[in-house]
Write an enzyme that holds these catalytic residues in place. Structure first.
Site, short mmCIF file in Angstrom:
data_model
loop_
_atom_site.label_atom_id
_atom_site.label_comp_id
_atom_site.label_asym_id
_atom_site.label_seq_id
_atom_site.Cartn_x
_atom_site.Cartn_y
_atom_site.Cartn_z
N ARG A 93 0.84 -1.21 0.00
CA ARG A 93 0.00 0.00 0.00
C ARG A 93 0.87 1.26 0.00
NH1 ARG A 93 -1.26 1.83 4.71
NH2 ARG A 93 -1.94 -0.17 5.54
N TYR A 99 -16.82 17.97 -13.51
CA TYR A 99 -17.26 16.58 -13.60
C TYR A 99 -18.29 16.30 -12.49
CZ TYR A 99 -16.97 11.50 -13.30
OH TYR A 99 -17.28 10.18 -13.25
N ASP A 158 -8.09 19.74 -13.59
CA ASP A 158 -8.45 18.38 -14.00
C ASP A 158 -8.21 18.29 -15.50
OD1 ASP A 158 -9.74 16.07 -14.88
OD2 ASP A 158 -11.33 16.21 -13.37
N LYS A 216 -9.61 7.22 -18.18
CA LYS A 216 -9.95 7.73 -19.51
C LYS A 216 -8.73 7.60 -20.44
CE LYS A 216 -13.55 8.53 -17.02
NZ LYS A 216 -13.84 9.81 -16.38
C1 LIG Z 1 -14.19 10.28 -15.08
C2 LIG Z 1 -13.75 11.59 -14.60
C3 LIG Z 1 -13.40 11.82 -13.26
C4 LIG Z 1 -13.53 10.74 -12.19
O1 LIG Z 1 -12.68 9.68 -12.44
P1 LIG Z 1 -12.98 8.17 -11.95
O2 LIG Z 1 -11.75 7.47 -12.36
O3 LIG Z 1 -14.21 7.72 -12.66
O4 LIG Z 1 -13.19 8.23 -10.49
C5 LIG Z 1 -12.94 13.08 -12.90
N1 LIG Z 1 -12.87 14.08 -13.79
C6 LIG Z 1 -13.22 13.91 -15.09
C7 LIG Z 1 -13.12 15.06 -16.03
C8 LIG Z 1 -13.67 12.67 -15.53
O5 LIG Z 1 -14.03 12.51 -16.81
#
Ligand SMILES: *Cc1c(COP(=O)(O)O)cnc(C)c1O
Length: 422
Positions: free
Chosen positions: A61, A113, A184, A209
Site C-alpha cells: 500500500r 465533472y 483536472d 480515460k
Molecule cells: C471520469 C472523470 C473523473 C472521475 O474519475 P474516476 O476514475 O471515474 O473516479 C474526474 N474528472 C473527469 C473530467 C472525468 O471525466
C-alpha cells in the site's frame, strides 16, 4: 546530443513526448533482462533485520514497483517532479480535498465533472470545507477569494460543453492571493495540455480515460512539483489507502506508452466528425475546441499542443430529446455508453445519463439541453466515423420529425415541445 537509451527510464527534457511515453519509468529488469517490467504482486517485502528491507519496499500500500514506475512515467509526461496514483480519479480528488484544513474554502468552475461536484457539495462540507461555484472564473475569481480560500479548481475543457478556461490568467489571479490552482486534465490528457506549464500547481487525471485508454482500468492520479505537496499527499495516499492495485498500475503503464498515438488519432477523428456535424442540416450547434468557430479557439491555440481539439465533442441535434436518443441508438460504430478516452468511440446523452443528477435549470444554464449528444472519439478510421454519424443523424431526425408532424402537440416527454424539429 544523444542520450544512451539505458538511462532514459529517468526522464530528461531532451526527449520528446513519445520517447518519454515509451521509456520513462520503464527500466529493464536487472536480473533477467526482461524488456517489459514484471507485475509485482507481492504485498510484502523481506527484511534482513528489523527495519532493514532487502530493497526499497516494505508493504505494497505504501509503495510498490509497478505503481512507482507508472507514477514516474506520467510525471515525465506532465513535466512534473512527482505523481501519485490513486484507486480512481475520484479518490485523487477526495485526497486533495482531504489535505485541506477544516474551515478551508475552494472556488470551482461551475461545470465540473459530476462526481467532483458531488464530492464538493455532499462530502467536503461534512469535513468543514466549503466550495463556491462560478460559471466565469476568469472574470470574477478575485471577488470570490476569501481569507480562508486555499484552492481553485478548474476543468478545461469542461464537460460536456467543451468550454475552455485560460489557466494562466486564473493562476496569476489565484497566486497573487496565495491560492493554489488544480486543473483536472482528464479530457485532453498530458499529450495535448500540460497545465503545470501554464501556472497550475496540481494536475489531476482520471487515468480511467485517456491515460489508460483501453476502458479496462479505473484509476486516478495527481502530479505536481512541490516537495511540500509531495509529503502531504503521499502521507494521505498511504493513510487513506485509496491506492490502485499493482496489476492495474501495470495495465495503465502499458496503456500510457501509446498515449501520443491514440490521442493524436482521436483528435484527428473528432475534427473530421466536428466538421461534418457543422456542415449538417440536422445539427443546431457543435461544441469542439478544434473548430475555428469555437468561442475559445484562441485559448486552444495557446494552451493545447498544436492547437489540437482533443477527442471529445458535443452537439445539439434538431428534433429535441427524442432525436438525440434515437441518434445514440442508430450509430453502428459508436457505442451508447458513459465514460470516454478509450480506443473505441462512444456516444451518450448527458441530460439523461452523466448529468442527470443536476437540476434542469442549472444544467441548461451551462448548455446541457435535452438535445445535447456527447461523443468520445476512438481511434477508428475517420471516414467510417463520419459516415456513421451522418447516417445516424439523417435517420434520427427524419424518424422523430415524422412522428412530430403526425402528432403536432406531442412533447418529448420532458415538457419541451419539439415541433420545430425539421
Ligand atoms: C471520469 C472523470 C473523473 C472521475 O474519475 P474516476 O476514475 O471515474 O473516479 C474526474 N474528472 C473527469 C473530467 C472525468 O471525466
Amino acid at each position: 546530443m544523444t542520450v544512451p537509451i539505458d538511462s532514459i527510464d529517468n526522464p530528461s527534457p531532451a526527449h520528446g513526448f513519445g520517447t518519454l511515453a515509451v521509456h520513462a519509468g520503464s527500466p529493464h529488469d536487472p536480473t533477467t533482462g526482461a524488456v517489459i517490467e514484471p507485475i509485482s504482486l507481492s504485498t510484502t517485502y523481506e527484511q534482513t533485520a528489523v527495519g532493514k528491507p532487502v530493497g526499497q519496499y516494505e508493504y505494497s500500500r505504501s509503495s510498490n514497483p509497478n505503481r512507482d514506475n507508472f507514477e514516474k512515467a506520467v510525471a515525465a509526461l506532465e513535466n512534473a517532479k512527482y505523481a501519485l496514483a490513486f484507486g480512481s480519479g475520484s479518490a485523487a480528488t477526495a485526497t486533495i480535498l482531504q489535505s485541506l484544513a477544516q474551515g478551508s474554502h475552494v472556488i470551482s468552475v461551475s461545470d465540473v465533472y459530476g462526481g467532483t461536484h458531488r464530492y464538493f457539495t455532499r462530502v467536503a462540507k461534512a469535513h468543514g470545507v466549503t466550495v463556491t461555484f462560478t460559471p466565469q472564473i476568469e472574470v470574477d475569481i478575485a471577488e470570490h477569494i476569501r481569507e480562508n480560500t486555499k484552492l481553485v479548481w478548474i476543468e478545461s475543457p469542461s464537460n460536456p460543453t467543451l468550454r475552455l478556461v485560460d489557466i494562466r490568467s486564473v493562476a496569476e489571479a489565484a497566486h497573487a492571493r496565495g491560492v493554489a490552482v488544480v486543473v483536472d486534465n482528464t479530457f485532453l490528457s498530458p499529450y495535448i495540455q500540460n497545465p503545470l506549464e501554464h501556472g497550475a500547481d496540481i494536475v489531476v487525471h482520471s487515468v480511467t480515460k485517456y491515460i489508460n485508454g483501453h476502458s479496462d482500468v479505473v484509476m486516478g492520479l495527481a502530479a505536481f512539483n512541490s516537495d511540500e505537496l509531495r509529503e502531504r499527499l503521499a502521507f494521505l495516499q498511504n493513510a487513506g489507502g485509496a491506492v490502485p492495485s499493482a496489476f492495474d498500475c501495470w495495465l495503465a503503464h502499458r496503456g500510457v506508452k501509446t498515449l501520443h498515438l491514440r490521442v493524436k488519432q482521436s483528435s484527428i477523428n473528432a475534427t473530421a466528425v466536428a466538421e461534418a456535424l457543422e456542415a449538417s442540416p440536422y445539427v443546431v450547434a457543435v461544441h469542439y475546441p478544434g473548430l475555428d468557430s469555437h468561442p475559445h479557439r484562441h485559448i486552444a491555440l495557446r494552451q493545447h499542443r498544436d492547437g489540437m481539439g482533443g477527442g471529445m465533442l458535443s452537439f445539439r441535434i434538431k428534433g429535441g430529446r427524442a432525436a438525440a436518443e434515437r441518434f445514440c441508438q442508430l450509430t453502428r460504430i459508436y457505442t451508447l455508453a458513459e465514460s470516454l478516452g478509450g480506443i473505441e468511440s462512444l456516444c451518450e446523452l448527458p441530460s439523461a445519463m452523466t448529468h442527470a443528477g443536476i437540476p434542469r435549470d442549472q444544467r441548461e444554464a451551462v448548455g446541457v439541453f435535452d438535445d445535447l449528444v456527447r461523443i468520445s472519439s476512438g481511434i477508428e478510421e475517420p471516414e467510417d466515423l463520419v459516415h456513421d454519424v451522418e447516417q445516424a443523424l439523417e435517420r434520427a431526425v427524419r424518424e422523430t420529425t415524422a412522428a412530430t408532424d403526425a402528432t403536432p402537440h406531442m412533447s418529448n416527454g420532458n415538457g419541451v415541445t419539439n415541433g420545430h424539429a425539421a
